[in-house]
Design an enzyme around this catalytic site. Structure first.
Site: not given
Length: 276
Positions: A78, A133
């Site tokens: 993440h 991301c």
């Protein structure tokens, strides 16, 4: 020339309800490819990839490199952002990578990454590969229910999933957080005049995501899967620009994975042979 690599993959994020599935496979896939190309490879997987271990691993691989050496760092997991405490971000948010102990140790911020890479010896070439991301919104990145566990999931960690309420920006209290407009946490580490390169799974800015995918039944990052698949088709003399062109638009974005991989670096760096 000595070649060293650090491959990080994190699926498990305790206490966040935002676990992923393909990141450990990504790290192992990158490590296998780089090992076959003569790199000394260290892996940090799931519980091994605490913030302290990630910092130590980056310092070790960077600190051991001398002029002419190559260092490759891959990260699958993440990405997130946090309120900027130093005042150096125009959007008021610092970008970060999410370690295994995110809830207790915090994110690995772009400022911290930049400081590690800025201390390297002259003439060390970096290749950074980020299948995560670095910007998004709470609503777009919210996890689905059990019935759609096999659907692609953005590799973005909303602030509300791990920061205590008192640390959230005012607009995030009970509302979707504003999206970051900043760069990948790795972007500040790239010396655009020094032959460094960043390959990332998606564009910068709001609503751009790298997806955790399931391809032919196997969990993987969509970018990692197609990047490694494309690499196997290229001749030994292929450049990073050739590699990028073989991934996008040939494979990504697609209907299933609407992401556009990016390449950041000087024109000279893009023309260098892949991992050469």
């Amino acid at each position: 020339m000595t070649r060293r690599a650090l491959c990080i993959g994190i699926n498990n994020y305790p206490g966040t309800q935002m676990d992923l599935a393909g990141c450990v496979n990504d790290a192992n896939d990158w490590a296998d490819e780089l090992g076959a190309r003569g790199f000394e490879v260290k892996r940090l997987l799931d519980a091994q990839a605490t913030k302290a271990a990630m910092l130590a691993g980056m310092r070790e691989v960077i600190g051991a490199a001398a002029a002419g050496d190559m260092v490759v760092i891959t990260f699958s997991g993440h990405g997130t952002y946090v309120p900027d405490a130093s005042g150096d971000e125009r959007d008021g948010l610092d970008e970060g990578l999410c370690p295994y102990d995110l809830k207790t140790g915090g994110a690995l911020l772009d400022d911290e990454i930049h400081a590690i890479f800025a201390a390297r010896k002259g003439g060390v070439h970096l290749v950074l590969i980020s299948d995560s991301c670095h910007s998004g919104t709470v609503t777009r990145a919210a996890p689905g229910g059990d019935d759609d566990a096999d659907l692609p999931r953005p590799r973005f960690m909303p602030m509300a999933a791990w920061l205590p309420p008192e640390r959230l920006p005012r607009a995030a209290a009970g509302k979707p957080a504003a999206a970051s407009t900043g760069e990948s946490p790795f972007a500040r580490a790239v010396s655009r005049g020094g032959g460094d390169l960043l390959l990332s799974g998606c564009k910068e800015g709001p609503n751009n995501f790298s997806f955790d995918a399931r391809i032919r039944g196997r969990p993987n990052g969509a970018f990692t899967h197609f990047a490694l698949k494309a690499l196997k088709t290229l001749p030994p003399t292929a450049s990073y620009a050739d590699w990028h062109a073989a991934v996008t638009p040939a494979a990504l974005p697609s209907a299933s994975y609407p992401q556009s991989p990016q390449i950041v670096g000087s024109a000279a760096a893009r023309k260098r042979p892949v991992f050469g």
